[in-house]
Design a protein around this motif. Structure first.
Motif, PDB file in Angstrom:
ATOM      1  N   THR A  18      72.497  59.338  26.167  1.00 14.89           N
ATOM      2  CA  THR A  18      73.067  60.673  27.621  1.00 14.89           C
ATOM      3  C   THR A  18      72.803  61.099  27.611  1.00 14.89           C
ATOM      4  O   THR A  18      72.183  61.264  28.784  1.00 14.89           O
ATOM      5  N   GLY A  19      72.450  62.753  27.309  1.00 10.92           N
ATOM      6  CA  GLY A  19      72.022  63.719  28.493  1.00 10.92           C
ATOM      7  C   GLY A  19      70.590  63.796  28.766  1.00 10.92           C
ATOM      8  O   GLY A  19      70.624  63.955  29.574  1.00 10.92           O
ATOM      9  N   GLY A  20      70.412  63.573  27.420  1.00  9.18           N
ATOM     10  CA  GLY A  20      68.710  62.945  27.998  1.00  9.18           C
ATOM     11  C   GLY A  20      68.085  62.496  29.021  1.00  9.18           C
ATOM     12  O   GLY A  20      67.662  62.828  29.956  1.00  9.18           O
ATOM     13  N   TYR A  21      68.414  61.065  28.601  1.00  6.53           N
ATOM     14  CA  TYR A  21      68.115  60.396  30.086  1.00  6.53           C
ATOM     15  C   TYR A  21      68.437  60.445  31.072  1.00  6.53           C
ATOM     16  O   TYR A  21      67.870  60.348  32.650  1.00  6.53           O
ATOM     17  N   GLY A  44      69.673  56.074  22.578  1.00  4.31           N
ATOM     18  CA  GLY A  44      71.358  57.092  21.908  1.00  4.31           C
ATOM     19  C   GLY A  44      72.254  56.552  20.798  1.00  4.31           C
ATOM     20  O   GLY A  44      72.414  55.175  21.097  1.00  4.31           O
ATOM     21  N   THR A  45      72.407  57.387  20.495  1.00  2.41           N
ATOM     22  CA  THR A  45      73.429  56.546  19.001  1.00  2.41           C
ATOM     23  C   THR A  45      74.811  55.886  20.368  1.00  2.41           C
ATOM     24  O   THR A  45      75.234  54.796  20.391  1.00  2.41           O
ATOM     25  N   CYS A  46      74.977  56.697  21.654  1.00  6.27           N
ATOM     26  CA  CYS A  46      75.853  56.477  22.408  1.00  6.27           C
ATOM     27  C   CYS A  46      76.185  54.497  22.785  1.00  6.27           C
ATOM     28  O   CYS A  46      76.544  53.250  22.571  1.00  6.27           O
ATOM     29  N   ALA A 144      67.599  68.078  23.729  1.00  3.36           N
ATOM     30  CA  ALA A 144      69.204  66.317  23.705  1.00  3.36           C
ATOM     31  C   ALA A 144      69.058  65.686  23.141  1.00  3.36           C
ATOM     32  O   ALA A 144      69.016  64.666  22.860  1.00  3.36           O
ATOM     33  N   THR A 145      68.995  66.225  21.756  1.00  2.00           N
ATOM     34  CA  THR A 145      68.838  65.532  19.866  1.00  2.00           C
ATOM     35  C   THR A 145      70.050  65.091  19.827  1.00  2.00           C
ATOM     36  O   THR A 145      69.987  64.595  18.399  1.00  2.00           O
ATOM     37  N   GLY A 146      70.708  64.945  19.753  1.00  2.00           N
ATOM     38  CA  GLY A 146      72.721  64.586  19.667  1.00  2.00           C
ATOM     39  C   GLY A 146      73.057  64.780  18.260  1.00  2.00           C
ATOM     40  O   GLY A 146      72.878  66.255  18.314  1.00  2.00           O
ATOM     41  N   SER A 147      73.608  64.005  17.807  1.00  2.00           N
ATOM     42  CA  SER A 147      74.428  64.021  15.878  1.00  2.00           C
ATOM     43  C   SER A 147      73.883  63.394  15.735  1.00  2.00           C
ATOM     44  O   SER A 147      73.812  62.053  15.719  1.00  2.00           O
ATOM     45  N   HIS A 327      80.156  61.395  28.470  1.00  2.00           N
ATOM     46  CA  HIS A 327      80.519  60.871  29.964  1.00  2.00           C
ATOM     47  C   HIS A 327      80.602  63.013  30.733  1.00  2.00           C
ATOM     48  O   HIS A 327      79.739  63.282  31.120  1.00  2.00           O
ATOM     49  N   ALA A 328      80.356  63.301  29.629  1.00  2.00           N
ATOM     50  CA  ALA A 328      80.117  64.814  29.857  1.00  2.00           C
ATOM     51  C   ALA A 328      78.761  65.557  29.639  1.00  2.00           C
ATOM     52  O   ALA A 328      78.720  66.147  30.697  1.00  2.00           O
ATOM     53  N   SER A 329      77.826  64.874  28.894  1.00  2.00           N
ATOM     54  CA  SER A 329      76.618  64.459  28.667  1.00  2.00           C
ATOM     55  C   SER A 329      75.761  64.288  30.115  1.00  2.00           C
ATOM     56  O   SER A 329      75.093  64.788  30.498  1.00  2.00           O
ATOM     57  N   PHE A 330      76.698  63.362  30.781  1.00  3.64           N
ATOM     58  CA  PHE A 330      76.084  63.240  32.240  1.00  3.64           C
ATOM     59  C   PHE A 330      76.148  64.079  33.072  1.00  3.64           C
ATOM     60  O   PHE A 330      75.488  64.247  33.606  1.00  3.64           O
ATOM     61  N   ALA A 331      77.187  64.729  33.073  1.00  7.60           N
ATOM     62  CA  ALA A 331      77.664  65.701  33.811  1.00  7.60           C
ATOM     63  C   ALA A 331      76.562  66.860  33.311  1.00  7.60           C
ATOM     64  O   ALA A 331      75.610  67.793  34.352  1.00  7.60           O
ATOM     65  N   GLU A 332      75.910  67.223  32.533  1.00  6.42           N
ATOM     66  CA  GLU A 332      75.126  67.944  31.997  1.00  6.42           C
ATOM     67  C   GLU A 332      73.710  67.251  32.306  1.00  6.42           C
ATOM     68  O   GLU A 332      73.440  69.180  32.492  1.00  6.42           O
ATOM     69  N   GLY A 333      74.190  66.038  32.255  1.00  3.40           N
ATOM     70  CA  GLY A 333      72.014  65.880  32.889  1.00  3.40           C
ATOM     71  C   GLY A 333      71.852  66.826  33.820  1.00  3.40           C
ATOM     72  O   GLY A 333      70.811  67.026  34.711  1.00  3.40           O
ATOM     73  N   LEU A 334      72.669  65.779  34.794  1.00  6.22           N
ATOM     74  CA  LEU A 334      72.852  67.005  36.126  1.00  6.22           C
ATOM     75  C   LEU A 334      72.178  67.589  36.776  1.00  6.22           C
ATOM     76  O   LEU A 334      71.930  68.171  37.351  1.00  6.22           O
TER      77      LEU A 334
END
Length: 503
Positions: A18-21, A44-46, A144-147, A327-334
């Motif tokens: 989510t953060g990467g894309y 990703g995981t999500c 943005a390699t996740g967990s 949803h926090a990752s989306f904001a971080e990506g933006l």
């Protein structure tokens, strides 16, 4: 175009979750050339192992619960004759695949070049992608390699008797009994799902309450709701031993009183948190290092930029105050994409990011807990209203509550919310490089909900907390009757001194 030109881009994103894309899509929409490296599946995981498939299964669980409620409360003589597990799985996987294809399509349309392969840093602006060569990023690199799920020392997952949250939904069939280790959001959701599907469930949490990072009343009401459904909840308890059997596990659980209980189950589901993934990334090649917990911390939270200029971090690689939520990752990506495009940046306000647990009952929160507010020495007002005090709450019959924490008059509008990582909130202005408060008092600091479908009710409270509204501001707006949301309105009415049904 030469190979060198083909492998030169403006932004290179490592990781397609989510953060990467979201970073890639926004950067491309701003006219930047973007390469996205992903060694597994976009989303990703999500999308593939977490948020989406688990919520699909939880919806199926709601349907099963609804049949039981119809029979037991409403006189509708309905029963579940059987469960077609392959059909349920097919529906879940179809939803996941449609989302996967949708995201992949968005990336193609946006002009993002997706490269399949494992990526590692080779310098502060260079990345080698397995099978595709070395790439140069003119503007910056985004990590943005996740967990991945954490496991306890000496306890290995075999995908059948011992499973993690990543593979719990994909184990064969439904077990008749489950021991869930971990009372955070993931553990609670899986405990709820398996109970709906007829399993005997024991939920073990080392902390003194479920959802230990949430408000104490949230954990208390949630535990009450789960116990009412027949789930055995053991808080303040630890797993001290595990024996693998041919058809399950035998675990020893130590209670707060020091008792050693033996719990047998067909499946042990470990949900004790997630660990950031940095293996193979070669952070040192770019002059970076993970902290002792494995996170890659930004040097500048307003830009999510590391100590190496041009290398940014989003998603589960970030330490707190980031929340590890999609949803926090989306904001971080933006934020990162706009920063790399040269647009003015504004820090993500983690204090106003909603936190949701999709169990039955659900929980949803935003802002400070009561304990956090008191620990900051704030003068606060607290009001709690049970959902059962409303007609719609009685109809649903699941209990639950609304709890609101507000600054008392004169306590200050921003109330010490943990937002200030370099940028002002919406009701404040920058002057000479310093933040000046607007002087509002009595602002709402936190809202906490437990009950049916409260995940769909939290958006209103997110705006209330994010815009520093006061109870009186909310009280002037009328909530529909009869709804569950009117309990939110009534709670604010009372705090504003205009209580109708609550005194």
């Amino acid at each position: 175009m030469s190979e060198t030109d083909a492998n030169t881009t403006d932004v290179l994103v490592i990781g397609g979750g989510t953060g990467g894309y979201s970073t890639a899509l926004r950067a491309a929409s701003l006219g930047l050339r973007v390469v996205l490296a992903e060694r597994d599946l976009i989303g990703g995981t999500c999308l593939h192992r977490g948020c989406i498939p688990s919520k699909a299964m939880l919806h199926a669980a709601e349907l099963v619960d609804g049949i039981a409620e119809a029979r037991e409360r409403w006189g509708v003589k309905a029963t579940v004759d059987s469960l077609d597990w392959p059909a349920l799985v097919a529906t879940r996987d179809g939803i996941v695949e449609r989302n996967h294809q949708g995201v992949a399509g968005h990336l193609r349309t946006a002009g993002v070049r997706v490269v399949k392969g494992t990526a590692r840093l080779t310098g502060p602006r260079t990345v080698r992608i397995e099978g595709a060569g070395e790439f140069t990023a003119r503007r910056g690199i985004v990590l943005a390699t996740g967990s991945r799920p954490r496991l306890l020392p000496g306890l290995a997952a075999d995908g059948r008797r011992v499973v993690t949250s990543d593979d719990a939904l994909f184990a064969a069939g439904l077990p008749a009994s489950v021991l869930v280790l971990g009372g955070g959001a993931i553990g609670v959701e899986y405990a709820s799902f398996h109970r709906s599907m007829g399993a005997e469930v024991t939920l073990v949490e080392a902390a003194g309450r479920l959802l230990p990072l949430e408000d104490e009343d949230v954990g208390r009401h949630l535990a009450r709701g789960l116990k009412k459904r027949g789930i055995t909840v053991r808080t303040g308890s630890t797993l001290t031993g595990t024996e693998l059997l041919a058809d399950g596990v035998r675990a020893t659980v130590r209670t707060p009183k020091g008792e050693e209980l033996v719990v047998g189950a067909e499946r042990l589901l470990v949900a004790v948190g997630r660990a950031p993934v940095t293996d193979g990334l070669d952070l040192a090649a770019a002059g970076l290092a993970a902290d002792e917990r494995g996170f890659v911390a930004p040097a500048d939270w307003s830009r999510l930029e590391t100590s190496v200029p041009g290398i940014h971090v989003v998603g589960d690689l970030l330490p707190p105050p980031s929340l590890g939520l999609a949803h926090a990752s989306f904001a971080e990506g933006l934020l990162v994409a706009e920063t790399l495009a040269g647009l003015p940046s504004r820090a993500v306000d983690y204090a106003t990011v909603p936190r949701v647990t999709y169990s039955s009952p659900q929980t949803a929160s935003v802002g400070l807990t009561e304990a956090e507010a008191r620990a900051r020495g704030l003068d606060i007002k607290v009001n709690t209203m049970p959902l059962a005090a409303t007609a719609k709450g009685m109809v649903h019959g699941q209990g639950g509550m609304v709890k609101v924490i507000a600054a008392a008059d004169g306590a200050g509008g921003d109330g010490g919310l943990p937002w200030a990582w370099g940028s002002p909130r919406s009701n404040e202005v920058e002057s000479g490089g310093e933040v000046e408060s607007s002087g509002k008092t009595g602002a709402v600091l936190g809202v906490h909900l437990v009950g049916p479908q409260v995940s769909e009710m939290i958006a209103e409270s997110q705006l209330i907390v994010g815009w520093d509204a006061e109870p009186a501001d909310v009280a002037q707006h009328i909530h529909a009757h009869p709804t569950l949301s009117e309990a939110v309105g009534e709670t604010f009415l009372t705090l504003a001194g205009r209580g109708l049904h609550q005194h």
